[in-house]
Scaffold this motif. Structure first.
Motif, PDB file in Angstrom:
ATOM      1  N   TYR A  40       0.809  -1.211   0.000  1.00 22.39           N
ATOM      2  CA  TYR A  40       0.000   0.000   0.000  1.00 22.39           C
ATOM      3  C   TYR A  40       0.850   1.273   0.000  1.00 22.39           C
ATOM      4  CZ  TYR A  40      -3.505  -3.408   1.375  1.00 22.39           C
ATOM      5  OH  TYR A  40      -4.325  -4.510   1.411  1.00 22.39           O
ATOM      6  N   GLU A  41       0.213   2.355  -0.415  1.00 25.81           N
ATOM      7  CA  GLU A  41       0.846   3.668  -0.318  1.00 25.81           C
ATOM      8  C   GLU A  41       0.936   4.080   1.156  1.00 25.81           C
ATOM      9  OE1 GLU A  41       2.129   5.191  -2.749  1.00 25.81           O
ATOM     10  OE2 GLU A  41       1.162   4.408  -4.556  1.00 25.81           O
ATOM     11  N   VAL A  42       1.872   4.959   1.464  1.00 25.71           N
ATOM     12  CA  VAL A  42       1.998   5.490   2.824  1.00 25.71           C
ATOM     13  C   VAL A  42       1.768   6.996   2.788  1.00 25.71           C
ATOM     14  CG1 VAL A  42       3.577   3.683   3.565  1.00 25.71           C
ATOM     15  CG2 VAL A  42       4.498   5.803   2.607  1.00 25.71           C
ATOM     16  N   ASP A  43       1.338   7.550   3.934  1.00 27.58           N
ATOM     17  CA  ASP A  43       1.125   8.991   3.997  1.00 27.58           C
ATOM     18  C   ASP A  43       2.425   9.690   4.423  1.00 27.58           C
ATOM     19  OD1 ASP A  43       1.375   8.673   6.761  1.00 27.58           O
ATOM     20  OD2 ASP A  43      -0.794   8.765   7.121  1.00 27.58           O
ATOM     21  N   GLN A  51      -4.834   2.717   0.153  1.00 32.87           N
ATOM     22  CA  GLN A  51      -4.652   2.822  -1.288  1.00 32.87           C
ATOM     23  C   GLN A  51      -3.533   1.883  -1.764  1.00 32.87           C
ATOM     24  OE1 GLN A  51      -6.488   4.570  -3.522  1.00 32.87           O
ATOM     25  NE2 GLN A  51      -5.283   3.455  -5.045  1.00 32.87           N
ATOM     26  N   PRO A  52      -3.848   0.898  -2.589  1.00 31.91           N
ATOM     27  CA  PRO A  52      -2.810  -0.019  -3.078  1.00 31.91           C
ATOM     28  C   PRO A  52      -1.750   0.702  -3.909  1.00 31.91           C
ATOM     29  CG  PRO A  52      -5.019  -0.898  -3.486  1.00 31.91           C
ATOM     30  CD  PRO A  52      -5.185   0.534  -3.085  1.00 31.91           C
ATOM     31  N   ARG A  53      -0.529   0.246  -3.798  1.00 31.78           N
ATOM     32  CA  ARG A  53       0.534   0.761  -4.656  1.00 31.78           C
ATOM     33  C   ARG A  53       0.306   0.278  -6.079  1.00 31.78           C
ATOM     34  NH1 ARG A  53       6.120  -1.054  -2.182  1.00 31.78           N
ATOM     35  NH2 ARG A  53       6.858  -0.078  -4.108  1.00 31.78           N
ATOM     36  N   ARG A  54       0.520   1.174  -7.040  1.00 34.19           N
ATOM     37  CA  ARG A  54       0.351   0.800  -8.443  1.00 34.19           C
ATOM     38  C   ARG A  54       1.599   1.158  -9.230  1.00 34.19           C
ATOM     39  NH1 ARG A  54      -5.363   2.625 -10.787  1.00 34.19           N
ATOM     40  NH2 ARG A  54      -4.899   0.891 -12.195  1.00 34.19           N
ATOM     41  N   ASP A  55       1.987   0.268 -10.110  1.00 32.97           N
ATOM     42  CA  ASP A  55       3.124   0.542 -10.974  1.00 32.97           C
ATOM     43  C   ASP A  55       2.759   1.706 -11.893  1.00 32.97           C
ATOM     44  OD1 ASP A  55       4.781   0.363 -13.454  1.00 32.97           O
ATOM     45  OD2 ASP A  55       5.661  -1.352 -12.400  1.00 32.97           O
ATOM     46  N   GLY A 147     -16.075   0.354  -3.783  1.00 34.84           N
ATOM     47  CA  GLY A 147     -15.010   0.850  -2.914  1.00 34.84           C
ATOM     48  C   GLY A 147     -14.079  -0.189  -2.331  1.00 34.84           C
ATOM     49  N   ILE A 148     -13.954  -1.343  -2.969  1.00 34.20           N
ATOM     50  CA  ILE A 148     -13.049  -2.386  -2.479  1.00 34.20           C
ATOM     51  C   ILE A 148     -11.616  -2.070  -2.910  1.00 34.20           C
ATOM     52  CG2 ILE A 148     -12.387  -4.817  -2.730  1.00 34.20           C
ATOM     53  CD1 ILE A 148     -15.391  -5.454  -2.906  1.00 34.20           C
ATOM     54  N   LYS A 149     -10.706  -2.060  -1.946  1.00 34.59           N
ATOM     55  CA  LYS A 149      -9.293  -1.769  -2.204  1.00 34.59           C
ATOM     56  C   LYS A 149      -8.406  -3.013  -2.054  1.00 34.59           C
ATOM     57  CE  LYS A 149      -9.804   2.760  -2.616  1.00 34.59           C
ATOM     58  NZ  LYS A 149      -9.538   3.454  -3.904  1.00 34.59           N
ATOM     59  N   THR A 150      -8.916  -4.010  -1.330  1.00 27.19           N
ATOM     60  CA  THR A 150      -8.149  -5.235  -1.081  1.00 27.19           C
ATOM     61  C   THR A 150      -9.062  -6.438  -1.235  1.00 27.19           C
ATOM     62  OG1 THR A 150      -6.721  -4.090   0.514  1.00 27.19           O
ATOM     63  CG2 THR A 150      -6.727  -6.497   0.579  1.00 27.19           C
ATOM     64  N   VAL A 151      -8.561  -7.476  -1.895  1.00 23.42           N
ATOM     65  CA  VAL A 151      -9.290  -8.737  -2.016  1.00 23.42           C
ATOM     66  C   VAL A 151      -8.441  -9.834  -1.377  1.00 23.42           C
ATOM     67  CG1 VAL A 151     -10.240 -10.465  -3.586  1.00 23.42           C
ATOM     68  CG2 VAL A 151     -10.481  -8.036  -4.121  1.00 23.42           C
ATOM     69  N   VAL A 152      -9.023 -10.548  -0.416  1.00 20.28           N
ATOM     70  CA  VAL A 152      -8.358 -11.674   0.236  1.00 20.28           C
ATOM     71  C   VAL A 152      -9.074 -12.950  -0.194  1.00 20.28           C
ATOM     72  CG1 VAL A 152      -7.669 -12.734   2.417  1.00 20.28           C
ATOM     73  CG2 VAL A 152      -7.796 -10.240   2.227  1.00 20.28           C
ATOM     74  N   ILE A 153      -8.337 -13.881  -0.798  1.00 19.39           N
ATOM     75  CA  ILE A 153      -8.904 -15.149  -1.238  1.00 19.39           C
ATOM     76  C   ILE A 153      -8.261 -16.263  -0.433  1.00 19.39           C
ATOM     77  CG2 ILE A 153      -9.343 -16.694  -3.178  1.00 19.39           C
ATOM     78  CD1 ILE A 153      -9.047 -14.323  -5.050  1.00 19.39           C
ATOM     79  N   ASP A 154      -9.009 -16.786   0.541  1.00 19.46           N
ATOM     80  CA  ASP A 154      -8.521 -17.876   1.385  1.00 19.46           C
ATOM     81  C   ASP A 154      -8.853 -19.220   0.742  1.00 19.46           C
ATOM     82  OD1 ASP A 154      -7.305 -19.018   3.574  1.00 19.46           O
ATOM     83  OD2 ASP A 154      -9.093 -18.944   4.839  1.00 19.46           O
ATOM     84  N   ILE A 178      -6.987  -9.485 -11.560  1.00 16.19           N
ATOM     85  CA  ILE A 178      -7.436  -8.730 -10.382  1.00 16.19           C
ATOM     86  C   ILE A 178      -6.461  -7.592 -10.100  1.00 16.19           C
ATOM     87  CG2 ILE A 178      -7.703  -8.828  -7.863  1.00 16.19           C
ATOM     88  CD1 ILE A 178      -8.901 -11.589  -8.178  1.00 16.19           C
ATOM     89  N   MET A 179      -5.166  -7.890 -10.234  1.00 17.82           N
ATOM     90  CA  MET A 179      -4.153  -6.873  -9.977  1.00 17.82           C
ATOM     91  C   MET A 179      -4.011  -5.884 -11.126  1.00 17.82           C
ATOM     92  SD  MET A 179      -1.261  -9.149  -7.949  1.00 17.82           S
ATOM     93  CE  MET A 179      -1.376 -10.594  -9.012  1.00 17.82           C
ATOM     94  N   GLN A 180      -4.759  -6.132 -12.201  1.00 19.05           N
ATOM     95  CA  GLN A 180      -4.776  -5.208 -13.332  1.00 19.05           C
ATOM     96  C   GLN A 180      -6.089  -4.433 -13.392  1.00 19.05           C
ATOM     97  OE1 GLN A 180      -4.078  -8.154 -16.391  1.00 19.05           O
ATOM     98  NE2 GLN A 180      -1.899  -7.655 -16.515  1.00 19.05           N
ATOM     99  N   SER A 181      -6.898  -4.573 -12.321  1.00 21.54           N
ATOM    100  CA  SER A 181      -8.188  -3.890 -12.281  1.00 21.54           C
ATOM    101  C   SER A 181      -8.004  -2.383 -12.196  1.00 21.54           C
ATOM    102  CB  SER A 181      -9.001  -4.376 -11.068  1.00 21.54           C
ATOM    103  OG  SER A 181      -9.204  -5.763 -11.107  1.00 21.54           O
ATOM    104  N   ASP A 182      -9.048  -1.675 -12.550  1.00 20.69           N
ATOM    105  CA  ASP A 182      -9.044  -0.226 -12.447  1.00 20.69           C
ATOM    106  C   ASP A 182     -10.239   0.190 -11.584  1.00 20.69           C
ATOM    107  OD1 ASP A 182      -8.232   2.359 -12.916  1.00 20.69           O
ATOM    108  OD2 ASP A 182      -9.320   2.549 -14.813  1.00 20.69           O
ATOM    109  N   PRO A 183     -10.028   0.940 -10.484  1.00 13.26           N
ATOM    110  CA  PRO A 183      -8.839   1.727 -10.113  1.00 13.26           C
ATOM    111  C   PRO A 183      -7.760   0.955  -9.364  1.00 13.26           C
ATOM    112  CG  PRO A 183     -10.604   2.160  -8.564  1.00 13.26           C
ATOM    113  CD  PRO A 183     -11.175   1.247  -9.597  1.00 13.26           C
ATOM    114  N   GLY A 184      -7.884  -0.338  -9.168  1.00 13.48           N
ATOM    115  CA  GLY A 184      -6.807  -1.129  -8.578  1.00 13.48           C
ATOM    116  C   GLY A 184      -7.079  -1.650  -7.193  1.00 13.48           C
ATOM    117  N   VAL A 185      -6.796  -2.930  -6.973  1.00 18.51           N
ATOM    118  CA  VAL A 185      -6.931  -3.544  -5.654  1.00 18.51           C
ATOM    119  C   VAL A 185      -5.676  -4.355  -5.356  1.00 18.51           C
ATOM    120  CG1 VAL A 185      -9.450  -3.683  -5.763  1.00 18.51           C
ATOM    121  CG2 VAL A 185      -8.090  -5.609  -6.560  1.00 18.51           C
ATOM    122  N   ALA A 186      -5.315  -4.410  -4.087  1.00 21.42           N
ATOM    123  CA  ALA A 186      -4.247  -5.307  -3.643  1.00 21.42           C
ATOM    124  C   ALA A 186      -4.846  -6.700  -3.493  1.00 21.42           C
ATOM    125  CB  ALA A 186      -3.663  -4.826  -2.317  1.00 21.42           C
TER     126      ALA A 186
END
Length: 325
Positions: A40-43, A51-55, A147-154, A178-186
């Motif tokens: 994730y991004e840091v403040d 906010q996930p980090r994006r390349d 508004g999903i920013k993170t997806v966890v698949i157990d 999933i990691m290529q989604s827009d606006p992006g999720v971790a």
């Protein structure tokens, strides 16, 4: 961090509920937090944001793969993070939350997983004839919509099983998308070690390179994790008003009984405590622990809870080739 402070339980009902919800730390919590920080991004204060980090060149986010044998505590570790981390707030329909937690059923296909995601994000127009690719396109769109920013698949390894009607390569591609989604999720995926092997089967290796790895191992007797397990057990017993004799080496016996598997060791430890509380016992004897253990493992002549000095019992079990677990 979220406030998890609770009052001391008094009644049997309160004690059993407290025990059920109690999380026992083993040290992997810090390792998970460190790996999550990289996603994730840091403040400006250096704090992790949601906010996930994006390349900047590809727009892609990053992923984390949590690996461990069955019973090693992956699910409990991840669910704890959702409870205590103010960034990983669990998503529910009509509630604030940015983290979608999915548990993959054993028989799920990649299309079924997409349908589960759609249902959990409030999409009610699922057509039985909907193609897998279309279902995933809608699912990725809904991440940004709700508004999903993170997806966890157990239990992610379940969608990687080969066989009729299954598409392992398609499943791998879906994770990458999933990691290529827009606006992006971790993306955080968890499973047994075969999950990594399956993802490595992709000829290009593109999906595997997008993941960091966190490996959960078993508890070794005499290790820091074993010491933490003992403290967890003793502190929980004290809170519940139950006495354990230190000389009985109950924590070591539990770890040995479950071959160091974190989840199974915790489950057995809690079941022994639950047995004492529900039967209004003030102390736990080796005989009590032995009885609890044999309910799930019948037919054993000797168990780690045999009433004798622990070093003697351990040596005897090793000599006869202890294979339970």
């Amino acid at each position: 961090m979220k406030n998890t402070t609770t009052t001391a339980p008094i009644t049997i009902t309160e004690k059993l509920k407290w025990l059920e919800n109690r999380y026992w730390k083993f040290g992997d919590e810090e390792n998970l937090a460190d790996n999550l920080f990289d996603l994730y991004e840091v403040d400006d204060d250096g704090r992790m944001t949601s906010q996930p980090r994006r390349d900047p060149l590809t727009g892609e986010t990053r992923g984390l793969m949590v690996l461990g044998a069955s019973g090693n505590g992956k699910t409990a570790l991840l669910k704890r993070a959702l409870r205590v981390d103010s960034v990983l707030t669990k998503f529910r329909i009509n509630h604030d939350g940015t983290t979608l937690f999915i548990t993959v059923p054993p028989d799920a296909t990649i299309k079924k997983l997409a349908e589960i995601i759609l249902a959990k994000t409030g999409y009610t127009k699922i057509d039985a004839k909907l193609r897998s690719a279309d279902a995933w396109e809608i699912a990725r769109h809904r991440f940004g919509l709700v508004g999903i920013k993170t997806v966890v698949i157990d239990e992610c390894h379940h969608i990687m099983r080969p066989g009729s009607g299954r598409d392992v390569l398609g499943a791998i591609q879906s994770l990458k998308h999933i990691m290529q989604s827009d606006p992006g999720v971790a993306l955080i995926i968890a499973g047994v070690p075969s999950l990594k092997d399956a993802i490595l089967s992709e000829p290009s290796g593109e999906t595997y390179r997008r993941f960091q790895e966190l490996h959960l191992t078993r508890i070794r007797l005499g290790s820091k994790a074993a010491g933490l397990f003992g403290k967890n057990l003793m502190k929980s017993a004290k809170t519940l008003g139950v006495e354990l004799a230190v000389e009985d080496a109950l924590p070591e016996r539990i770890i040995f009984a479950e071959h160091g598997q974190v989840g199974k060791s915790v489950a057995l430890g809690k079941e022994i405590l639950r047995d004492a509380v529900s039967r209004k016992r003030d102390t736990i004897s080796l005989a009590n622990a032995d009885r609890v253990f044999k309910k799930s493992t019948p037919g054993l002549d000797m168990t780690p809870f045999h009433s004798a000095d622990w070093d003697v019992v351990k040596a005897e079990l090793n000599a006869i080739g202890w294979v339970q677990g």
